[in-house]
Write a protein that holds these residues in place. Structure first.
Motif, mmCIF file in Angstrom:
data_model
loop_
_atom_site.group_PDB
_atom_site.id
_atom_site.type_symbol
_atom_site.label_atom_id
_atom_site.label_comp_id
_atom_site.label_asym_id
_atom_site.label_seq_id
_atom_site.Cartn_x
_atom_site.Cartn_y
_atom_site.Cartn_z
ATOM 1 N N GLU A 177 0.840 -1.192 0.000
ATOM 2 C CA GLU A 177 0.000 0.000 0.000
ATOM 3 C C GLU A 177 0.879 1.248 0.000
ATOM 4 N N PRO A 178 0.391 2.350 -0.572
ATOM 5 C CA PRO A 178 1.191 3.583 -0.576
ATOM 6 C C PRO A 178 1.378 4.118 0.845
ATOM 7 N N SER A 179 2.574 4.606 1.108
ATOM 8 C CA SER A 179 2.889 5.138 2.441
ATOM 9 C C SER A 179 2.403 6.576 2.560
ATOM 10 N N LEU A 180 2.149 6.979 3.800
ATOM 11 C CA LEU A 180 1.731 8.349 4.082
ATOM 12 C C LEU A 180 2.622 8.908 5.186
ATOM 13 N N TYR A 181 3.167 10.091 4.943
ATOM 14 C CA TYR A 181 3.938 10.822 5.959
ATOM 15 C C TYR A 181 3.346 12.223 6.025
ATOM 16 N N ALA A 182 2.784 12.571 7.169
ATOM 17 C CA ALA A 182 2.069 13.841 7.275
ATOM 18 C C ALA A 182 2.254 14.428 8.675
ATOM 19 N N ARG A 183 1.814 15.679 8.813
ATOM 20 C CA ARG A 183 1.883 16.377 10.093
ATOM 21 C C ARG A 183 0.501 16.894 10.444
ATOM 22 N N VAL A 184 0.147 16.805 11.713
ATOM 23 C CA VAL A 184 -1.160 17.296 12.166
ATOM 24 C C VAL A 184 -1.085 18.821 12.254
ATOM 25 N N VAL A 185 -1.889 19.511 11.458
ATOM 26 C CA VAL A 185 -1.861 20.976 11.438
ATOM 27 C C VAL A 185 -3.107 21.589 12.072
ATOM 28 N N GLU A 186 -4.125 20.774 12.327
ATOM 29 C CA GLU A 186 -5.341 21.323 12.935
ATOM 30 C C GLU A 186 -6.108 20.197 13.628
ATOM 31 N N ILE A 187 -6.584 20.489 14.825
ATOM 32 C CA ILE A 187 -7.469 19.569 15.540
ATOM 33 C C ILE A 187 -8.678 20.378 16.002
ATOM 34 N N ARG A 188 -9.851 19.981 15.548
ATOM 35 C CA ARG A 188 -11.073 20.714 15.894
ATOM 36 C C ARG A 188 -12.172 19.698 16.187
ATOM 37 N N ASP A 189 -12.707 19.805 17.385
ATOM 38 C CA ASP A 189 -13.725 18.844 17.827
ATOM 39 C C ASP A 189 -13.174 17.425 17.691
ATOM 40 N N LYS A 190 -13.810 16.621 16.844
ATOM 41 C CA LYS A 190 -13.370 15.234 16.687
ATOM 42 C C LYS A 190 -12.738 14.981 15.328
ATOM 43 N N THR A 191 -12.263 16.037 14.688
ATOM 44 C CA THR A 191 -11.610 15.891 13.391
ATOM 45 C C THR A 191 -10.206 16.481 13.456
ATOM 46 N N ALA A 192 -9.347 15.991 12.584
ATOM 47 C CA ALA A 192 -7.973 16.480 12.491
ATOM 48 C C ALA A 192 -7.617 16.648 11.025
ATOM 49 N N VAL A 193 -6.780 17.648 10.743
ATOM 50 C CA VAL A 193 -6.313 17.897 9.383
ATOM 51 C C VAL A 193 -4.845 17.503 9.300
ATOM 52 N N LEU A 194 -4.519 16.623 8.347
ATOM 53 C CA LEU A 194 -3.151 16.168 8.129
ATOM 54 C C LEU A 194 -2.598 16.820 6.870
ATOM 55 N N LYS A 195 -1.339 17.249 6.938
ATOM 56 C CA LYS A 195 -0.673 17.894 5.804
ATOM 57 C C LYS A 195 0.545 17.066 5.419
ATOM 58 N N THR A 196 0.632 16.683 4.162
ATOM 59 C CA THR A 196 1.765 15.868 3.719
ATOM 60 C C THR A 196 3.068 16.654 3.826
ATOM 61 N N LEU A 197 4.180 15.941 3.920
ATOM 62 C CA LEU A 197 5.476 16.557 4.184
ATOM 63 C C LEU A 197 6.261 16.769 2.896
ATOM 64 N N LYS A 198 7.254 17.628 3.019
ATOM 65 C CA LYS A 198 8.234 17.777 1.945
ATOM 66 C C LYS A 198 9.253 16.660 2.082
ATOM 67 N N ASP A 199 9.598 16.034 0.987
ATOM 68 C CA ASP A 199 10.481 14.863 1.028
ATOM 69 C C ASP A 199 11.935 15.318 0.971
ATOM 70 N N TYR A 200 12.587 15.314 2.144
ATOM 71 C CA TYR A 200 13.986 15.712 2.211
ATOM 72 C C TYR A 200 14.924 14.532 2.005
ATOM 73 N N THR A 201 14.377 13.355 1.687
ATOM 74 C CA THR A 201 15.244 12.238 1.334
ATOM 75 C C THR A 201 15.736 12.357 -0.109
ATOM 76 N N HIS A 202 15.035 13.163 -0.911
ATOM 77 C CA HIS A 202 15.397 13.342 -2.315
ATOM 78 C C HIS A 202 16.503 14.386 -2.432
ATOM 79 N N LEU A 203 17.437 14.160 -3.347
ATOM 80 C CA LEU A 203 18.594 15.043 -3.498
ATOM 81 C C LEU A 203 18.202 16.447 -3.930
ATOM 82 N N LYS A 204 17.075 16.580 -4.647
ATOM 83 C CA LYS A 204 16.677 17.915 -5.107
ATOM 84 C C LYS A 204 16.222 18.804 -3.952
ATOM 85 N N ASN A 205 15.849 18.202 -2.822
ATOM 86 C CA ASN A 205 15.441 18.978 -1.650
ATOM 87 C C ASN A 205 16.531 19.013 -0.576
ATOM 88 N N ALA A 206 17.775 18.745 -0.954
ATOM 89 C CA ALA A 206 18.871 18.696 0.014
ATOM 90 C C ALA A 206 19.025 20.043 0.726
#
Length: 589
Positions: A342-371
């Motif tokens: 299955e595809p992997s997910l790497y994200a950060r919690v940017v908002e928690i409101r009531d019983k819901t949360a918003v996840l934001k995907t990360l910038k991939d610093y494993t790639h050389l272009k983002n060194a």
């Protein structure tokens, strides 16, 4: 008989017998002490006393096992002095105070401490309040320890006051604590109507959680300590006071509280109760430090498929999720989903409101272009760390991990990129706790920065690696110019001169933060001015400061207090990347 009140949050915890006790007390008038003896004798589970107030935690005393955060609430409250014993009045059971049973504690997830801790603390069989005799080192360690024992009483031997007087001179932390303790004792003794023989109300100076009394030794106390313990030693005099108080007040539990291990061992050898003062611990034994990341359950997508929303904004994808997992998340906590096929997910919690949360995907610093200054992340946790370090909305970052996990290298690489390339900060300021691993080598010559030079070997090692990568094909002159440019933007400062300073638009790195006390950590973090970012790094397995433990370290304190703050983040780096030798040594040594 009047009906019981509607079951509120507190009333719901009362047993049916407690309602009958209240009703009987209301109709039958005052009840004598023997009438409630069975209730007082029954062990009562403590009410949860740990509460969040504006992000801080009000914690209990060291009673009933000596764990910080334990509640010591018993069925006893205010007491009247006993005849012929004016120094310490014996507490009597109250008239109609029911025993309150707390619910069983809920199981918190690994690395996440609950906001309301529940501890079971059995009350003494006769309902009397405990009497704690404080050693001098407790007051010098925490001047506010006088107010950490809730409804229980405190006794200070005369030799403790004498030792406090001997530690008041100087500019050290111990001397400052001694002077603060003396001022506190003076304020308690100066209150209107204060009588030392009857005890001073600890709540008189505004600390309402301290409901007990403070007693001083106002008369000689005879004891029967062994002749092998010389009477002239301060520790033995305190032990003599504890033994005399136990003989004089057999109905009360007299406990010595000391940070001195040998003192506690001697007390137990004499049959006296002794405990360590652990109120300063941020984490109790068995609790885990907040790791900053959370693994989503394997059935996360299938169970949440009906309640997921997603949208694209720039290069990031956002997911709005709900369900039982949301209750375990914090703002700026990293979540990841890894499953075979299955595809992997790497994200950060940017908002928690009531019983819901918003996840934001990360910038991939494993790639050389983002060194970042030539550095790429080699594992999942390093990628999380670089996302925190490179985010301008994050003002405070804590990195914990064993030796060789890349803490200093990533912090410096992110700092150089944002200072020299992005011009987000004007310069890098680096400091660390100057605690020696072995014997001190003595005074160091030179200016402040030259004196800090021997402590900054980690800085030099990482700068050599970063400069080599940045000026790889520039030749000898190019490397020298790069080194000079980097050095001009990095200032090494001593922590001793931080008081009163304000850093504006600086990138501040605090290395070896595990050796800082919570008070030192507060002093450094509060130096931040507008546009400043602070990074605290440390390895909790390598604490060199005396009397500091993993639970009471300033790094642990900062991680626990800042978790969930929208502009702060933490990550615990798990895997060493220095070398196979260093990685193996971290595990087996």
């Amino acid at each position: 008989m009047p009906l019981p009140p509607a079951p509120a949050k507190r009333a719901a915890l009362l047993s049916p017998e407690a309602y009958h006790l209240k009703a009987d007390a209301a109709t039958a008038g005052p009840v004598t002490a023997p009438a409630v003896a069975p209730v007082a004798a029954a062990p009562a589970a403590a009410e949860p006393t740990t509460a969040r107030r504006g992000g801080s935690r009000a914690k209990g005393s060291t009673a009933a096992g000596g764990r910080s955060g334990e509640s010591n609430t018993t069925t006893a409250r205010a007491s009247a002095p006993a005849k012929g014993k004016a120094a310490i009045p014996a507490a009597q059971p109250p008239a109609a105070q029911p025993a309150v049973a707390a619910p069983a504690p809920s199981n918190a997830s690994a690395g996440k401490s609950s906001t309301a801790r529940r501890r079971s603390a059995a009350a003494p069989a006769n309902g009397a309040k405990r009497l704690f005799v404080l050693d001098t080192n407790v007051l010098l360690h925490d001047p506010m320890s006088l107010f950490r024992f809730e409804e229980h009483d405190i006794f200070l031997p005369m030799i403790v006051l004498e030792e406090l007087d001997g530690h008041k001179k100087g500019m050290t932390e111990v001397a400052r604590n001694g002077r603060q303790t003396s001022r506190t004792l003076d304020a308690l003794a100066a209150q209107a109507g204060a009588d030392m023989t009857q005890g001073l109300k600890l709540s008189a100076t505004g600390h309402q959680s301290a409901r007990g009394l403070l007693f001083f030794q106002t008369e000689p106390l005879a004891n029967d300590l062994p002749a092998s313990l010389p009477a002239g030693k301060a520790d033995n005099q305190i032990l003599g006071v504890v033994a005399a108080l136990r003989q004089r007040h057999p109905e009360r539990e007299v406990i010595l509280v000391s940070k001195d291990i040998n003192m506690r061992v001697k007390a137990r050898a004499l049959g006296l109760a002794a405990e360590d003062y652990e109120n300063d611990k941020t984490l109790d034994d068995g609790e885990l430090l907040y790791p900053g990341s959370f693994a989503l359950p394997p059935d996360f997508w299938t169970r949440q498929s009906k309640t997921i929303e997603s949208w694209q904004s720039g290069s990031h994808t956002f997911y709005r999720v709900s369900g039982p997992t949301v209750g375990q998340l914090y703002i700026n906590q990293f979540v990841y989903f890894e499953a075979p096929g299955e595809p992997s997910l790497y994200a950060r919690v940017v908002e928690i409101r009531d019983k819901t949360a918003v996840l934001k995907t990360l910038k991939d610093y494993t790639h050389l272009k983002n060194a970042v200054w030539g550095v790429t992340s080699r594992n999942r946790e390093q990628n999380f760390a670089l996302n925190l370090l490179m985010d301008p909305e994050i003002d405070f970052v804590t990195l914990a991990g064993t030796a060789g996990t890349g803490k200093t290298l990533m912090a410096l690489a992110a700092g150089l990129t944002q200072v020299l390339d992005d011009r987000r900060y004007t310069e890098i300021i680096m400091t660390r706790a100057t605690v020696s691993v072995g014997e001190d080598i003595g005074f160091l010559p030179g200016t402040e920065e030259e004196k800090m030079g021997p402590w900054m070997g980690a800085l030099d090692d990482n700068l050599e690696f970063l400069a080599k990568g940045e000026a790889g094909g520039a030749g000898e002159w190019g490397r020298a110019a790069t080194n000079e440019l980097i050095r001009s933007r990095i200032k090494v400062k001593s922590m001793n001169f931080m008081r009163g300073r304000t850093f504006m638009s600086k990138y501040v790195i605090i290395d070896e933060a595990q050796n800082l006390t919570p008070k030192q950590m507060k002093t450094l973090i509060t130096r931040a001015g507008p546009g400043t970012k602070i990074i605290c790094m440390g390895n909790l397995a390598q604490i060199d400061t005396p009397y500091l433990t993993e639970g009471s370290s300033g790094l642990t304190f900062a991680v626990d207090r800042f978790k969930g703050w929208p502009h702060g983040g933490h990550i615990t780096l798990a895997r060493g990347e220095r070398s196979r030798l260093a990685d193996f040594a971290s595990e087996v040594l």
